[in-house]
Design a protein around this motif. Structure first.
Motif, PDB file in Angstrom:
ATOM      1  N   THR B 228       9.650  28.995  33.178  1.00 43.33           N
ATOM      2  CA  THR B 228       9.459  30.079  32.213  1.00 43.33           C
ATOM      3  C   THR B 228      10.703  30.346  31.374  1.00 43.33           C
ATOM      4  OG1 THR B 228       8.048  31.043  33.895  1.00 43.33           O
ATOM      5  CG2 THR B 228       8.549  32.391  32.010  1.00 43.33           C
ATOM      6  N   ALA B 229      11.848  30.422  32.036  1.00 41.12           N
ATOM      7  CA  ALA B 229      13.076  30.724  31.292  1.00 41.12           C
ATOM      8  C   ALA B 229      13.387  29.614  30.283  1.00 41.12           C
ATOM      9  CB  ALA B 229      14.234  30.910  32.262  1.00 41.12           C
ATOM     10  N   HIS B 230      13.109  28.353  30.670  1.00 42.99           N
ATOM     11  CA  HIS B 230      13.333  27.238  29.748  1.00 42.99           C
ATOM     12  C   HIS B 230      12.396  27.351  28.549  1.00 42.99           C
ATOM     13  CE1 HIS B 230      14.414  25.791  33.827  1.00 42.99           C
ATOM     14  NE2 HIS B 230      15.441  25.245  33.204  1.00 42.99           N
ATOM     15  N   THR B 232      10.850  30.030  27.274  1.00 42.72           N
ATOM     16  CA  THR B 232      11.162  31.111  26.337  1.00 42.72           C
ATOM     17  C   THR B 232      12.392  30.764  25.494  1.00 42.72           C
ATOM     18  OG1 THR B 232      12.288  32.228  28.156  1.00 42.72           O
ATOM     19  CG2 THR B 232      10.080  32.966  27.647  1.00 42.72           C
ATOM     20  N   LYS B 233      13.323  30.026  26.095  1.00 40.47           N
ATOM     21  CA  LYS B 233      14.506  29.594  25.338  1.00 40.47           C
ATOM     22  C   LYS B 233      14.101  28.625  24.220  1.00 40.47           C
ATOM     23  CE  LYS B 233      19.154  28.559  25.171  1.00 40.47           C
ATOM     24  NZ  LYS B 233      19.283  27.889  23.886  1.00 40.47           N
ATOM     25  N   LEU B 235      11.200  28.506  22.754  1.00 44.17           N
ATOM     26  CA  LEU B 235      10.483  29.294  21.737  1.00 44.17           C
ATOM     27  C   LEU B 235      11.462  30.040  20.840  1.00 44.17           C
ATOM     28  CD1 LEU B 235       7.577  30.731  23.902  1.00 44.17           C
ATOM     29  CD2 LEU B 235       7.368  29.089  22.035  1.00 44.17           C
ATOM     30  N   LYS B 236      12.553  30.522  21.432  1.00 41.88           N
ATOM     31  CA  LYS B 236      13.561  31.254  20.665  1.00 41.88           C
ATOM     32  C   LYS B 236      14.249  30.331  19.661  1.00 41.88           C
ATOM     33  CE  LYS B 236      18.202  33.120  21.536  1.00 41.88           C
ATOM     34  NZ  LYS B 236      18.999  31.975  21.110  1.00 41.88           N
TER      35      LYS B 236
END
Lengths: 300, 423
Positions: B228-230, B232-233, B235-236
């Motif tokens: 998940t953290a990867h 969202t990064k 997507l940012k």
């Protein structure tokens, strides 16, 4: 190191919300599994290395019930209670035999069950990994909020995680059974001398701990790969949570899980190559500065 | 009485005995055990734990080929027999098994379906004990290309990292030109394979499409459960395209989690390991359409009758389509059969001579060819299919297949080997 993009993210609401939800989802699943481990250690004094395998079985059972009933809520409940029942069986048949003996036997027994349960999973469900997929109710575009994206299933998991944390805390601190459990953790001989059935308490606590791991597996099943051995990595993270939060402490586990979730989510932006190491650094620092963990009792 | 009778008959007609022997013998061949010793192949791989599929799928492929050959009566009057043992992914265990195969079981050939870690060690056993070894799973380029560790006893029928990167760069370059993909990203597992593969991919993308830049790279650990953290990064950072060599359960978990974020609708995704039945079959909620994938194995990559027939045969026997590891070990047995036939013996030195430069018909051949060749100079199979395609939601889950002509692959490969000092 990339501190400028970390700062950039902290002031950008979209990025902030994105990374915060991703921290919370990781933290909630981690907390559910680790709280069971911590509870079992706190009361029974057993290091249950097979705890990750209970999480794995929870995921498999939920997947099987989901395929069988095509109802996700029913699958979660059945999966989680199934693991609870298995936990009671495991404690009564195997674990109770080693309470009185050296701690190495705990390691031997619970480690053996990692291997046994992995092979059972391979025999029953096959060696292929399975991806269950989010239930149809959650198969929709993510919510968009200030330029961030939040999948609906993740909101569900975070809410369940918080509810369970509150319920668990209330159970342990506000009910008679909770007091008995805490008393047993403190001095089982005394509780026994007062005429309480500690056997029941031991079995019950292990059942609850197993159920929490099962619930973690059940909620992870739709979004993670299910395969024999999926518990091995998770159990390492869980031990870090238990050590950092204080062995046997549920609020400590909650705080530690959230802290680790945030370190991962923002570590990926600020320290992209070493984000995995950050967690171990945290553990090392805690062990040096406060060896009993956040809320651990000093004598442990 | 009967003994006397037999004795007297023996004296009268020795051919009767001979006839009986031949009869019994042919009966035994018919019913299973053979008079002639079977040709034994010792298969070593990982068959337990989380990469158990490596060994299980490999053994299935080899067994299918063996059953087909034995049904035809075997080769040089002998049948094939497969022995399988589990190394559990431990290097020293793989070495011990390989040695046992040679010393105790007296196998004719070793088949090494291990990951690269164990494969390099098994290779030393084959050098030491002078036993022909077919490598069927290790994809690390150096295994056959590096002259410092090369041995005449190893042959590889597995795909090779450098070939995959060359073709991946060629294909991604084509798509990049079409859509103007300037900002690239990568997410690959944090160990030697992930880093080498991704670095080479971008190197060959640069050759085909110099006009891009890498805006971010992520290296989750292998078997990471939560991306998940990867995601969202990524997507940012809003790249135009993402490359990934995550594989197995890792790529399916990533795809499931990224789908929830709608990542695949926002950017192009290139995953070299998606088109494999193990991956596509694992996605119980359907395959996201519109991704670009390398073809590990798919019954329609290549789209030839031979490959289709192989896929269906396998499915009939085992219930699922073969995976990448199945066709590689299947092809290894085909090579052994052809080489033993050509040499007329299982004597390893003679079979090695026969294998070098050998060309055989195989389902995995890249069209327009129908054959693959065991290259004499480094013992690496060439002309096998390396396809890229776009995913669709319905079986066979791929469309718009693209291949790079093999003469161009070989040209690029030679340039790479020269640069490495391996040529």
């Amino acid at each position: 190191m990339d501190l400028s993009s970390l700062i950039e993210c902290l002031v950008d609401p979209g990025c902030l919300i994105n990374q915060t939800t991703s921290a919370l989802i990781f933290a909630m699943l981690l907390f559910l599994i680790a709280s069971g481990l911590s509870l079992i250690f706190g009361v029974l004094g057993v290091m249950n290395f097979a705890h990750g395998s209970l999480y794995m079985l929870g995921a498999y059972l939920t997947y099987t019930f989901y395929v069988g009933t095509s109802s996700f809520p029913l699958a979660i409940i059945l999966g989680c209670f199934g693991i609870g029942v298995f936990g009671v069986f495991f404690e009564r048949v195997f674990l109770k035999r080693i309470y009185a003996v050296h701690i190495l036997y705990q390691l031997l027994l619970t480690y053996a069950f990692i291997l046994i349960l992995d092979d059972v999973a391979k025999l029953v469900w096959g060696y292929e990994f399975i991806t269950m997929g989010a239930p149809d109710a959650f198969q929709r575009p993510p919510l968009e909020l200030a330029g961030s994206f939040i999948p609906t299933y993740y909101i569900f998991v975070i809410i369940v995680g918080i509810i369970v944390a509150v319920l668990l805390w209330m159970f342990l601190w506000k009910t008679r059974y909770g007091k008995l459990i805490r008393a047993t953790a403190h001095s089982s001989e005394m509780v026994m001398a007062l005429g309480k059935n500690t056997t029941l308490i031991y079995a019950g606590v292990f059942g609850i701990g197993a159920m929490l791991a099962g619930l973690g597996g059940a909620l992870a099943a739709p979004i993670r790969s299910i395969f024999p051995g999926m518990g091995s990595d998770v159990v390492v993270d869980c031990f870090i949570v238990v050590v950092v939060g204080g062995m046997g402490s549920i609020p400590g586990a909650f705080l530690a899980a959230i802290l680790i979730g945030f370190m991962r989510a923002f570590g990926i932006i600020g320290f992209p190559l070493v984000e995995e190491a950050l967690i171990f650094i945290l553990m090392a620092v805690v062990l040096i500065v406060r060896p009993q963990g956040f809320f651990g009792r000093a004598e442990l | 009485m009967s003994v006397l009778l037999l004795k007297s008959r023996w004296k009268i007609n020795p051919f009767t005995i001979l006839a009986v022997v031949v009869l019994v013998c042919s009966f035994m061949i018919f019913s299973g055990p053979v008079c002639a010793e079977p040709i034994k192949i010792g298969f070593v791989s990982i068959m337990s734990g989380r990469v158990a599929m490596l060994g299980e799928e490999g053994a299935k492929g080899a067994q299918l080929a063996i059953d087909e050959i034995n049904a035809k009566g075997g080769v040089i009057g002998r049948k094939f027999k497969l022995l399988t043992r589990d190394s559990t992914g431990k290097i020293e265990e793989a070495v011990r098994i390989a040695r046992d195969y040679v010393v105790r079981d007296k196998v004719d050939f070793i088949m090494d379906g291990s990951s690269s870690r164990e494969s390099f060690a098994v290779k030393e056993v084959s050098r030491d004990l002078k036993k022909l070894t077919m490598i069927t799973a290790s994809e690390t380029t150096a295994n056959t290309a590096d002259p410092k560790i090369w041995t005449p006893y190893s042959f590889r029928t597995a795909r090779v990292a450098i070939h995959d990167s060359i073709v991946g760069g060629f294909f991604a370059g084509k798509v990049s030109r079409e859509f103007g993909l300037k900002k690239w990203y990568s997410i690959s597992p944090d160990y030697a394979y992930g880093h080498d593969n991704t670095t080479l991919f971008f190197e060959y993308l640069k050759k085909n499409y110099p006009d891009f830049k890498i805006v971010g790279q992520q290296w989750p650990k292998i078997f990471e459960p939560d991306y998940t953290a990867h995601i969202t990064k990524i997507l940012k950072d809003k790249p135009d395209a993402v490359y990934s060599c995550l594989w197995g359960g890792d790529i399916t978990a990533f795809m499931e989690q990224a789908s929830l974020y709608g990542l695949f609708k926002r950017m192009k995704f290139f995953g070299i390991n998606i088109a494999d039945p193990l991956v596509l079959g694992a996605l119980k909620k359907g395959v996201p359409a519109g991704m670009y994938t390398g073809g590990r194995y798919n019954p329609t990559i290549p789209e030839t009758p031979a490959n289709r027939a192989f896929g269906e045969k396998f499915k009939k026997k085992y219930g699922t389509y073969p995976s990448n590891w199945s066709w590689q070990s299947y092809t290894a047995v085909l090579f052994l059969e052809a080489a033993v036939k050509k040499a007329g013996t299982t004597d390893n030195e003679k079979v090695i001579k026969a294998l070098e430069g050998l060309t055989i018909k195989a389902p995995c051949a890249q069209p327009p060819r129908e054959t693959v060749t065991m290259r004499a100079k480094d013992h690496q199979m060439i002309y096998y299919t390396i396809g890229w395609a776009k995913t669709t939601s319905n079986p066979p889950y791929v469309t718009d297949r693209t291949y790079m002509p093999w003469n161009e692959i070989l040209k690029e490969e030679a340039a790479y080997l020269k640069k490495k000092g391996w040529l």
